[in-house]
Design a protein around this motif. Structure first.
Motif, PDB file in Angstrom:
ATOM      1  N   VAL A  12      36.315  26.608  24.310  1.00 49.24           N
ATOM      2  CA  VAL A  12      37.370  26.505  25.323  1.00 49.24           C
ATOM      3  C   VAL A  12      37.808  27.900  25.777  1.00 49.24           C
ATOM      4  CG1 VAL A  12      39.763  25.807  25.696  1.00 49.24           C
ATOM      5  CG2 VAL A  12      38.194  24.250  24.559  1.00 49.24           C
ATOM      6  N   TRP A  13      37.987  28.796  24.827  1.00 47.03           N
ATOM      7  CA  TRP A  13      38.411  30.163  25.178  1.00 47.03           C
ATOM      8  C   TRP A  13      37.359  30.827  26.066  1.00 47.03           C
ATOM      9  CZ3 TRP A  13      41.522  33.602  21.331  1.00 47.03           C
ATOM     10  CH2 TRP A  13      42.638  32.877  20.870  1.00 47.03           C
ATOM     11  N   ILE A  16      37.447  29.415  29.587  1.00 45.63           N
ATOM     12  CA  ILE A  16      38.589  29.886  30.394  1.00 45.63           C
ATOM     13  C   ILE A  16      38.399  31.348  30.804  1.00 45.63           C
ATOM     14  CG2 ILE A  16      41.058  30.423  30.295  1.00 45.63           C
ATOM     15  CD1 ILE A  16      41.387  27.860  28.637  1.00 45.63           C
ATOM     16  N   ILE A  17      37.943  32.161  29.871  1.00 44.36           N
ATOM     17  CA  ILE A  17      37.720  33.574  30.211  1.00 44.36           C
ATOM     18  C   ILE A  17      36.604  33.683  31.257  1.00 44.36           C
ATOM     19  CG2 ILE A  17      36.887  35.791  29.284  1.00 44.36           C
ATOM     20  CD1 ILE A  17      38.404  34.979  26.657  1.00 44.36           C
ATOM     21  N   LEU A  19      35.822  31.490  33.497  1.00 41.67           N
ATOM     22  CA  LEU A  19      36.385  31.053  34.784  1.00 41.67           C
ATOM     23  C   LEU A  19      37.141  32.193  35.456  1.00 41.67           C
ATOM     24  CD1 LEU A  19      37.148  28.730  36.799  1.00 41.67           C
ATOM     25  CD2 LEU A  19      39.165  28.347  35.384  1.00 41.67           C
ATOM     26  N   ASN A  20      37.927  32.909  34.657  1.00 45.18           N
ATOM     27  CA  ASN A  20      38.698  34.036  35.209  1.00 45.18           C
ATOM     28  C   ASN A  20      37.779  35.168  35.667  1.00 45.18           C
ATOM     29  OD1 ASN A  20      41.816  33.851  34.996  1.00 45.18           O
ATOM     30  ND2 ASN A  20      41.053  32.812  33.185  1.00 45.18           N
ATOM     31  N   PHE A  22      34.664  34.909  36.597  1.00 47.86           N
ATOM     32  CA  PHE A  22      33.965  34.430  37.796  1.00 47.86           C
ATOM     33  C   PHE A  22      34.847  34.591  39.044  1.00 47.86           C
ATOM     34  CE2 PHE A  22      33.522  30.759  40.694  1.00 47.86           C
ATOM     35  CZ  PHE A  22      32.246  30.996  41.176  1.00 47.86           C
ATOM     36  N   CYS A  23      36.088  34.096  38.937  1.00 47.46           N
ATOM     37  CA  CYS A  23      36.977  34.118  40.115  1.00 47.46           C
ATOM     38  C   CYS A  23      37.331  35.559  40.511  1.00 47.46           C
ATOM     39  CB  CYS A  23      38.262  33.346  39.824  1.00 47.46           C
ATOM     40  SG  CYS A  23      38.010  31.580  39.678  1.00 47.46           S
ATOM     41  N   PHE A  24      37.807  36.331  39.554  1.00 46.93           N
ATOM     42  CA  PHE A  24      38.297  37.669  39.913  1.00 46.93           C
ATOM     43  C   PHE A  24      37.161  38.625  40.265  1.00 46.93           C
ATOM     44  CE2 PHE A  24      42.138  35.972  37.943  1.00 46.93           C
ATOM     45  CZ  PHE A  24      43.071  36.341  38.902  1.00 46.93           C
ATOM     46  N   ARG A  26      34.486  37.789  41.896  1.00 43.86           N
ATOM     47  CA  ARG A  26      34.154  37.471  43.301  1.00 43.86           C
ATOM     48  C   ARG A  26      35.228  37.996  44.252  1.00 43.86           C
ATOM     49  NH1 ARG A  26      30.917  31.946  44.220  1.00 43.86           N
ATOM     50  NH2 ARG A  26      31.394  32.543  46.337  1.00 43.86           N
ATOM     51  N   ILE A  27      36.484  37.861  43.821  1.00 46.01           N
ATOM     52  CA  ILE A  27      37.578  38.323  44.681  1.00 46.01           C
ATOM     53  C   ILE A  27      37.542  39.841  44.838  1.00 46.01           C
ATOM     54  CG2 ILE A  27      40.095  38.628  44.730  1.00 46.01           C
ATOM     55  CD1 ILE A  27      40.210  35.739  43.508  1.00 46.01           C
ATOM     56  N   LYS A  30      34.537  41.121  46.839  1.00 45.04           N
ATOM     57  CA  LYS A  30      34.789  40.900  48.275  1.00 45.04           C
ATOM     58  C   LYS A  30      35.713  41.984  48.821  1.00 45.04           C
ATOM     59  CE  LYS A  30      35.558  38.554  52.211  1.00 45.04           C
ATOM     60  NZ  LYS A  30      36.931  38.401  52.462  1.00 45.04           N
ATOM     61  N   TRP A  43      42.555  41.650  52.585  1.00 47.58           N
ATOM     62  CA  TRP A  43      42.066  40.341  52.180  1.00 47.58           C
ATOM     63  C   TRP A  43      40.568  40.320  52.029  1.00 47.58           C
ATOM     64  CZ3 TRP A  43      45.087  36.138  50.958  1.00 47.58           C
ATOM     65  CH2 TRP A  43      46.462  36.360  51.107  1.00 47.58           C
TER      66      TRP A  43
ATOM     67  N   ARG B  12      45.911  39.951  48.854  1.00 50.17           N
ATOM     68  CA  ARG B  12      45.425  38.721  48.229  1.00 50.17           C
ATOM     69  C   ARG B  12      45.766  38.710  46.733  1.00 50.17           C
ATOM     70  NH1 ARG B  12      39.143  36.810  48.338  1.00 50.17           N
ATOM     71  NH2 ARG B  12      39.485  34.687  47.623  1.00 50.17           N
ATOM     72  N   PHE B  48      42.354  18.661  29.160  1.00 48.86           N
ATOM     73  CA  PHE B  48      41.330  19.224  30.051  1.00 48.86           C
ATOM     74  C   PHE B  48      40.811  18.188  31.053  1.00 48.86           C
ATOM     75  CE2 PHE B  48      41.128  22.607  26.847  1.00 48.86           C
ATOM     76  CZ  PHE B  48      41.345  23.668  27.702  1.00 48.86           C
ATOM     77  N   TRP B 221      43.960  23.000  17.204  1.00 57.37           N
ATOM     78  CA  TRP B 221      42.544  22.843  17.537  1.00 57.37           C
ATOM     79  C   TRP B 221      41.756  21.890  16.629  1.00 57.37           C
ATOM     80  CZ3 TRP B 221      41.227  24.403  22.154  1.00 57.37           C
ATOM     81  CH2 TRP B 221      41.970  25.415  22.758  1.00 57.37           C
ATOM     82  N   HIS B 264      41.883  32.714  55.806  1.00 56.12           N
ATOM     83  CA  HIS B 264      42.088  33.094  54.410  1.00 56.12           C
ATOM     84  C   HIS B 264      41.566  32.020  53.470  1.00 56.12           C
ATOM     85  CE1 HIS B 264      45.600  35.878  55.750  1.00 56.12           C
ATOM     86  NE2 HIS B 264      44.440  36.512  55.759  1.00 56.12           N
ATOM     87  N   LEU B 268      38.843  29.646  46.295  1.00 59.12           N
ATOM     88  CA  LEU B 268      38.644  30.611  45.210  1.00 59.12           C
ATOM     89  C   LEU B 268      39.985  31.168  44.720  1.00 59.12           C
ATOM     90  CD1 LEU B 268      36.597  32.177  43.500  1.00 59.12           C
ATOM     91  CD2 LEU B 268      36.515  33.912  45.287  1.00 59.12           C
ATOM     92  N   ALA B 272      41.514  30.835  41.003  1.00 58.99           N
ATOM     93  CA  ALA B 272      41.856  32.043  40.239  1.00 58.99           C
ATOM     94  C   ALA B 272      43.279  31.933  39.684  1.00 58.99           C
ATOM     95  CB  ALA B 272      41.721  33.283  41.125  1.00 58.99           C
ATOM     96  N   GLY B 275      43.131  29.531  36.879  1.00 59.35           N
ATOM     97  CA  GLY B 275      42.487  30.136  35.709  1.00 59.35           C
ATOM     98  C   GLY B 275      43.424  31.074  34.973  1.00 59.35           C
ATOM     99  N   PHE B 279      44.662  30.701  31.125  1.00 61.19           N
ATOM    100  CA  PHE B 279      44.510  31.787  30.152  1.00 61.19           C
ATOM    101  C   PHE B 279      45.819  32.001  29.406  1.00 61.19           C
ATOM    102  CE2 PHE B 279      44.862  36.243  28.926  1.00 61.19           C
ATOM    103  CZ  PHE B 279      43.677  36.440  28.227  1.00 61.19           C
ATOM    104  N   ILE B 283      45.190  30.168  25.834  1.00 62.75           N
ATOM    105  CA  ILE B 283      44.780  31.242  24.923  1.00 62.75           C
ATOM    106  C   ILE B 283      46.006  31.952  24.336  1.00 62.75           C
ATOM    107  CG2 ILE B 283      43.532  33.437  24.755  1.00 62.75           C
ATOM    108  CD1 ILE B 283      41.488  32.317  26.671  1.00 62.75           C
ATOM    109  N   GLU B 434      35.693  30.938  50.277  1.00 67.26           N
ATOM    110  CA  GLU B 434      34.705  31.803  49.628  1.00 67.26           C
ATOM    111  C   GLU B 434      34.055  31.093  48.458  1.00 67.26           C
ATOM    112  OE1 GLU B 434      36.555  35.535  48.687  1.00 67.26           O
ATOM    113  OE2 GLU B 434      37.401  35.674  50.686  1.00 67.26           O
TER     114      GLU B 434
END
Lengths: 43, 523
Positions: A12-13, A16-17, A19-20, A22-24, A26-27, A30, A43, B12, B48, B221, B264, B268, B272, B275, B279, B283, B434
């Motif tokens: 799970v950890w 989640i990491i 996912l973050n 991946f997103c950031f 790409r951001i 860009k 932007w 952004r 989840f 857990w 815009h 994504l 973000a 996400g 986190f 976490i 995006e």
């Protein structure tokens, strides 16, 4: 914690990491491209 | 052009931090571990599932509704719903998106101020020496002035409330770019660093009487009993937590997203912010309070503390633990600063829909709307502060943050997917995108999310609605105060009904429809 629990928590950890990341990634990639262009909007 | 349209997100990153900050709140560090611990690791399964099937789709829907409404110069849910569904009732249904956050904000700011007060008390060691939960419970009651008198009032708590209130008003009075975005850009990274420091501190705690941090993590857990999943409690608790943690169904995401243009990205950026919230919650939130409590108190007592409620964990148990920890005063102060920042990044969003409603639809200036809202919420907060011991916070919390939230979520989901149409909604969501959202979410948003949320409303009626309406099990002495809380909600709701009626009678934009920013603008 059993071994299964550690694997469960770790999965799970990592998800989640990931996912973050991946997103950031790409951001920010860009944004870097945009900054290199003449049009330097945030932007 | 209204003042709102002149304001907006400068960057952004600022938008994502503000959206994430809106979601990250006291609930991530206190409510989440308190909800998860009683069910063990099984809780995370429905958690989840609810995140993927309901939470993330709803988050994308709200970003889309917000940006779509913003294109018509609407920054709050009544106008946005009007543009999704041209029926005279739709704008009145949108009132929930202004009422809910404002009423939640009225008590949330007071709770947020406790964190600031406790940060000060911990830094100065005021309660040092009170080393049991019972003693810390007395410290807490004393801090709030709940000593059996007619009023619950203490000068110290009131002082920290005034400071917190002033900070919030200052931030939202400066608008999006110069207020909320600046605070989010600095507070969110700070919050992440503080959370990481505390998580590492807890994970490296030495064993206490044979109990290790592994035992603490197991409380969140380890799945001992899969049959827990056969009970509705765990599903309702997990889904409620998803709504609460993502701050969906409250109208704040809509308002923040209304400042975006069609070009815009929202898919994504929305993911973000989601996400980042996960986190912080899964976490960091799961690593601090419950594991530390298990190490110091053991499993049985920790479950009893968690069952006492959210505040018992954060304001009774953890201060006891910090007193037994090396550098405890330092880490305790960090903990309460962390809670304060988490609260601030949420509370500053809660009055924005109301402010924007006054500016956009009732055509007030920023100064006027800040002034009126500031005075109104300051007055409305006082009954809550003074009669807190009669359960006014719980009453407003039930109607606004639980029942009202679920109802609003069901309404907006049905309007977006079935009335406005998921095909149009899907296309709207992908303007400037995006990230191409996997096609399976089209079907999830079309069928699963609305059916699930409507089912939840039905269940809520069946489970607790009538008990709550009839105040079953409530001390007769507290009933008049709960009626005051209901009248407060009703008063604000009636004002908004009048506001919507008046706006649609007088605002020129409803007679000369403004075209939304053209789709060609999207890249």
């Amino acid at each position: 914690m059993t071994l299964t629990s550690w694997i469960y928590m770790g999965t799970v950890w990592v998800a989640i990491i990931a996912l973050n990341v991946f997103c950031f990634s790409r951001i920010f990639s860009k944004k870097k491209k945009t900054d290199n262009n003449t049009d330097t909007e945030e932007w | 052009m209204t003042q709102r349209r002149a304001d907006g997100w400068a960057t952004r990153f600022g938008l994502i931090m503000a959206m994430a900050g809106n979601a990250v709140g006291l609930g991530n560090f206190l409510r989440f571990p308190g909800r998860a611990a009683p069910f063990g690791g099984a809780f995370m399964v429905p958690y989840f599932l609810a995140l993927v099937l309901v939470g993330i789709p709803l988050m994308w829907m709200e970003w889309t509704i917000g940006r779509h409404g913003g294109g018509f110069d609407h920054g709050s849910a009544p106008g946005m719903f009007h543009r999704l569904w041209s029926n005279r009732i739709s704008k009145y249904l949108g009132i929930f998106g202004v009422l809910l956050p404002a009423m939640v904000g009225i008590y949330y700011i007071y709770i947020e101020s406790w964190s600031l007060g406790y940060a000060w008390q911990t830094a100065t060691g005021v309660y040092w020496g009170q080393t049991s939960n019972e003693e810390m419970g007395q410290v807490f009651s004393s801090y709030l002035g709940m000593d059996g008198g007619f009023f619950s009032f203490s000068p110290q708590a009131y002082l920290f409330f005034l400071i917190t209130f002033a900070v919030n008003v200052f931030v939202f009075s400066r608008g999006i770019e110069r207020g909320i975005e600046i605070v989010a850009r600095y507070c969110m990274p700070t919050l992440l660093v503080l959370g990481a420091i505390l998580a590492v501190r807890v994970l490296t705690l030495p064993p206490v009487e044979g109990r290790t941090i592994s035992d603490g993590l197991a409380q969140i857990w380890r799945i001992d009993d899969w049959s827990v999943l056969l009970h509705s409690d765990v599903w309702i608790a997990a889904t409620g937590q998803i709504f609460f943690t993502l701050s969906v169904g409250l109208g704040m995401v809509h308002t923040y997203a209304s400042y975006l243009k069609k070009k815009h990205d929202i898919t994504l950026s929305g993911l973000a912010s989601c996400g980042t919230n996960e986190f912080v919650e899964v976490i960091l939130g799961s690593t601090i309070a419950i594991p530390a409590a298990v190490v110091f108190f053991g499993v049985t007592q920790t479950q009893a503390i968690a069952a006492e409620g959210t505040f018992a964990l954060g304001f009774f148990a953890l201060p006891v633990i910090f007193q037994q920890m090396p550098w405890g005063q330092f880490f305790g102060t960090l903990w309460f600063i962390l809670l304060f920042l988490a609260g601030l990044t949420s509370s500053m969003a809660m009055f924005t829909p109301l402010l924007v409603f006054l500016e956009d639809e009732l055509q007030l200036t920023r100064r006027q709307s800040v002034c009126y809202v500031g005075i109104a919420i300051f007055l409305l907060m006082h009954p809550i502060i003074l009669f807190m011991h009669h359960g006014m916070v719980d009453e407003i919390d039930y109607w606004m943050a639980e029942f009202g939230l679920v109802l609003f979520v069901a309404i907006e989901t049905v309007i977006f997917t079935w009335v406005f149409g998921i095909d149009k909604g899907w296309k709207e969501m992908h303007l400037g995108a995006e990230l191409q959202v996997p096609r399976i979410f089209y079907y999830i948003m079309k069928y699963v999310t609305p059916v699930f949320t409507c089912g939840l409303v039905v269940w809520w009626f069946y489970d607790s609605f009538f008990d709550q309406v009839l105040m079953r099990g409530v001390d007769p002495a507290s009933r008049p105060f709960l009626w005051v809380a209901r009248l407060m909600i009703l008063g604000v709701a009636l004002f908004l009904v009048w506001g919507v009626w008046y706006a649609w009678k007088t605002h020129p934009k409803f007679f000369e429809p403004i075209e939304p920013e053209i789709e060609e603008e999207a890249t």
